[in-house]
Design an enzyme around this catalytic site. Structure first.
Site, PDB file in Angstrom:
ATOM      1  N   CYS A 102       0.313   2.934 -10.543  1.00 15.92           N
ATOM      2  CA  CYS A 102       1.240   1.817 -10.360  1.00 15.92           C
ATOM      3  C   CYS A 102       0.571   0.568 -10.914  1.00 15.92           C
ATOM      4  CB  CYS A 102       1.559   1.646  -8.882  1.00 15.92           C
ATOM      5  SG  CYS A 102       0.101   1.242  -7.927  1.00 15.92           S
ATOM      6  N   CYS A 109      -3.523  -6.124  -4.684  1.00 16.43           N
ATOM      7  CA  CYS A 109      -2.264  -6.136  -5.432  1.00 16.43           C
ATOM      8  C   CYS A 109      -1.428  -7.355  -4.995  1.00 16.43           C
ATOM      9  CB  CYS A 109      -1.500  -4.850  -5.153  1.00 16.43           C
ATOM     10  SG  CYS A 109       0.123  -4.843  -5.918  1.00 16.43           S
ATOM     11  N   GLU A 155      -4.433  -0.333   3.549  1.00 15.22           N
ATOM     12  CA  GLU A 155      -3.453  -1.415   3.334  1.00 15.22           C
ATOM     13  C   GLU A 155      -2.923  -1.922   4.681  1.00 15.22           C
ATOM     14  OE1 GLU A 155      -0.058  -0.633   0.693  1.00 15.22           O
ATOM     15  OE2 GLU A 155       1.099  -2.017   1.919  1.00 15.22           O
ATOM     16  N   CYS A 188       7.190  -1.608  -2.234  1.00 15.59           N
ATOM     17  CA  CYS A 188       7.111  -2.310  -3.527  1.00 15.59           C
ATOM     18  C   CYS A 188       8.009  -1.645  -4.578  1.00 15.59           C
ATOM     19  CB  CYS A 188       5.665  -2.358  -4.011  1.00 15.59           C
ATOM     20  SG  CYS A 188       5.030  -0.760  -4.481  1.00 15.59           S
ATOM     21  N   SER A 237      -4.786  13.028  -2.548  1.00 19.80           N
ATOM     22  CA  SER A 237      -3.904  11.862  -2.662  1.00 19.80           C
ATOM     23  C   SER A 237      -2.656  12.020  -1.791  1.00 19.80           C
ATOM     24  CB  SER A 237      -3.508  11.684  -4.137  1.00 19.80           C
ATOM     25  OG  SER A 237      -2.319  10.954  -4.225  1.00 19.80           O
ATOM     26  N   ASN A 250      -0.036  10.032  -1.555  1.00 18.61           N
ATOM     27  CA  ASN A 250       1.264   9.760  -2.196  1.00 18.61           C
ATOM     28  C   ASN A 250       1.665  10.899  -3.123  1.00 18.61           C
ATOM     29  OD1 ASN A 250       1.083   8.742  -5.179  1.00 18.61           O
ATOM     30  ND2 ASN A 250      -0.687   7.855  -4.147  1.00 18.61           N
ATOM     31  N   SER A 272      -2.233   7.518  -8.198  1.00 21.90           N
ATOM     32  CA  SER A 272      -3.674   7.480  -8.463  1.00 21.90           C
ATOM     33  C   SER A 272      -4.067   8.393  -9.631  1.00 21.90           C
ATOM     34  CB  SER A 272      -4.417   7.907  -7.199  1.00 21.90           C
ATOM     35  OG  SER A 272      -3.863   9.099  -6.691  1.00 21.90           O
TER      36      SER A 272
HETATM   37  S1  SF4 Z   1       1.756   0.915  -4.520  1.00 27.00           S
HETATM   38 FE1  SF4 Z   1       0.506  -0.722  -3.621  1.00 27.00          FE
HETATM   39  S2  SF4 Z   1      -0.930  -1.210  -5.224  1.00 27.00           S
HETATM   40 FE2  SF4 Z   1       0.723  -0.095  -6.204  1.00 27.00          FE
HETATM   41  S3  SF4 Z   1       2.158  -1.683  -6.933  1.00 27.00           S
HETATM   42 FE3  SF4 Z   1       2.815  -1.021  -4.906  1.00 27.00          FE
HETATM   43  S4  SF4 Z   1       1.863  -2.501  -3.536  1.00 27.00           S
HETATM   44 FE4  SF4 Z   1       0.785  -2.625  -5.444  1.00 27.00          FE
END
Ligand code: SF4
Length: 278
Positions: free
Chosen positions: A12, A94, A124, A190, A218, A220, A262
């Site tokens: 990302c 970020c 986070e 996000c 990972s 995600n 990632s």
């Molecule tokens: S996943 Fe986390 S690090 Fe990646 S763009 Fe979204 S807020 Fe930013």
């Protein structure tokens, strides 16, 4: 076989930015430390090690050294401790995580309680909670909610860990609204995550098979795999092309491909290159 790669596959924006900052600083010869891995991916960790950046689990006296804050951000206590110990700080948090910090700080100042919907152990989430003076409630599932404490809250600002699944968030929000009179909800998932979540709900239905690329460490990538598998039985989760065999795709016309936030682009190119030869 046609290979359809998700537009949102791989790093990302925030992770790519943090990695660029880290490598740029390392190339200047700075002695850099990081609290944990920059992302959960073995290839990226190797790249970071090679650049000379060191991983540490705790902050020790290191005058003149540099601490790189990763994309997830960190608590105020971590920043303060690092400064006290003599680190120079490079903040690669970020900007979208920074925005969440701003929301909770302003809401706390206006007298709101804060609830974070997210994974209690994730850096986070710890970083968001660590911006605040008062105790924050962190809710990571609708079955694990501290209802008796929630009932005492009069007004609340709710934010969400940037990578959460919106369906899970809505279910939790529904319960919170039942008990708390004044609720201000900020959907802080996000944009890159939203696009990823949308694509992973479409691609498995549009293709005969799916390949999800990323490390088994990972979280995600695991989430992408689980959603894909629930929609398309022919879903494979791999980290390198050696884990794939052409017989998996026998008789199929198309394969959808995506990768966790990632996963570096080299791994994606290697695997899509191989799939397009089948
Ligand atoms: S996943 Fe986390 S690090 Fe990646 S763009 Fe979204 S807020 Fe930013």
């Amino acid at each position: 076989m046609k290979v359809n790669l998700a537009k949102s596959s791989g790093f990302c924006f925030g992770v790519q930015r943090a990695l660029n900052i880290a490598l740029q600083q390392a190339s200047k010869g700075n002695d850099i430390y990081m609290l944990g891995d920059i992302v959960h991916n073995e290839n990226v960790v190797k790249l970071i090690n090679k650049s000379g950046i060191k991983k540490t689990s705790r902050l020790n006296q290191r005058k003149g050294k540099t601490l790189l804050i990763r994309a997830h951000g960190a608590s105020l206590a971590t920043f303060n401790k690092a400064r006290k110990l003599g680190y120079n700080i490079i903040d690669a948090t970020c900007p979208m995580v920074k925005e969440i910090h701003k929301i909770v700080l302003e809401a706390e100042e206006k007298g709101f309680n804060i609830i974070i919907i997210g994974d209690k152990k994730h850096d986070e989430v710890r970083g968001i909670a660590g911006q605040l003076k008062k105790k924050t409630f962190i809710i990571d599932g609708k079955d694990k909610m501290p209802i008796s404490q929630i009932k005492k809250i009069k007004k609340v600002a709710i934010v969400v860990q940037s990578t959460q699944n919106i369906e899970k968030v809505i279910a939790i929000l529904k319960i919170l609204r039942k008990y708390i009179p004044e609720v201000r909800f900020y959907n802080t998932i996000c944009k890159p995550t939203r696009i990823k979540q949308h694509e992973i709900r479409c691609l498995p239905l549009e293709n005969d098979a799916m390949v999800i690329i990323g490390s088994k460490k990972s979280a995600n990538t695991k989430r992408l795999y689980e959603i894909s598998k629930s929609l398309n039985e022919h879903t494979f989760w791999v980290n390198s092309k050696n884990e794939l065999k052409s017989k998996y795709f026998k008789g199929l016309n198309s394969v959808g491909v995506t990768a966790g936030a990632s996963t570096p682009k080299e791994s994606i190119q290697e695997i899509t290159g191989y799939l397009s030869t089948i």
